[in-house]
Scaffold this motif. Structure first.
Motif: not given
Length: 294
Positions: A142-144, A150-153, A157-158
């Motif tokens: 779920x976190x991934x 939101x394109x944060x990988x 922040x990720x």
């Protein structure tokens, strides 16, 4: 006089075996602690020995605590190979920011649970503590997905945000604030301080030992974390020191240079050793205060 002498000497004769027994127990205790320390230090000493050994010599012999072909080349060249310096910087940024945000968030939550009354407080607190029973690996999918939406990988922040919600930290801070007498808050209110002023100016300074203990736990866990950076960071420039060193094992040229690899591992673990050396007293004091021991 003889009776008095017997009375005075008899207790001494009885206490001498106790003193000897106590001394022997203390000696055995210290011997056990020395042995336990050596067992813990052997892997570190072996890693240090390999980092001070010549890479060519290590192709013949690695099972030794004595450096083979002593050299400082591996240690001096740690940050000159690959992206090790970038990985080290990434770990420092992620660990420091995660520690600061986690301590602040847990302190605020702990203060609210300990000093405020609101509807559903028990249910909310129980839900937070239930997070201690859920393996963090179970939350990766779920976190991934959430961070991917939101394109944060491959961003700081990720690597930071999923860690700042720490149920153990909330529990420790709640335990501490619940022990602070209500008179302290009442005195602050009499002086005209509001809830936020009371929290930042009165409560946080009192909670410094527990906050330091929580900061040490958070920093060590974040620095050592391997699984989440492995999942979230797919670009090599966003690797932390743990995932970066692990990636080198897949490189044949780097894997054969065992001395260089151990040198990078030694430098990578150095911040954790320094944290424990300089803050161990604060760690013990913070845990004892949070648990309520005198």
């Amino acid at each position: 006089m003889s009776t008095q002498t017997m009375v005075m000497t008899t207790p001494g004769a009885k206490t001498r075996p106790r003193v000897r027994r106590s001394t022997a127990t203390t000696a055995w205790y210290h011997l056990a602690m020395v042995i336990a320390s050596l067992v813990w230090l052997i892997p570190m000493l072996w890693m240090l020995s390999l980092s001070l050994s010549d890479n060519k010599a290590l192709t013949k012999e690695t099972q030794t605590l004595i450096p083979q072909g002593f050299t400082l080349e591996n240690l001096l060249g740690v940050f000159s190979v690959g992206l090790t310096s970038r990985w080290f910087l990434n770990s420092a940024i992620v660990s420091i920011l995660t520690t600061v945000l986690t301590v602040l968030l847990c302190a605020m939550a702990g203060y609210a649970f300990a000093k405020f009354t609101f509807r559903g407080k028990t249910i909310v607190y129980a839900s937070v503590l239930a997070g201690l029973m859920i393996p963090k690996e179970a939350m990766f999918i779920p976190l991934f997905t959430m961070i991917g939406d939101v394109s944060m990988h491959n961003t700081y922040a990720a690597l930071i945000l999923p860690r700042i919600a720490a149920p153990l930290g909330v529990f420790l801070m709640t335990q501490f604030f619940s022990q602070v007498p209500a008179e302290v808050e009442e005195a602050a209110r009499i002086d005209g301080a509001g809830p936020w002023r009371t929290f930042f100016s009165v409560m946080l300074p009192l909670a410094r030992p527990s906050m330091i203990a929580l900061a040490i736990f958070t920093f060590v866990q974040t620095w050592n974390d391997y699984l989440w950076p492995l999942v979230s960071a797919t670009k090599s420039e966003m690797f932390t020191i743990t995932t970066g060193l692990a990636s080198l094992q897949g490189n044949f040229a780097q894997a054969t240079e065992l001395g260089s690899l151990m040198a990078r591992g030694l430098i990578g673990s150095l911040p954790l050793l320094l944290v424990f050396i300089f803050f161990q007293k604060h760690l013990i004091r913070g845990i004892s205060m949070a648990s309520g021991s005198k």
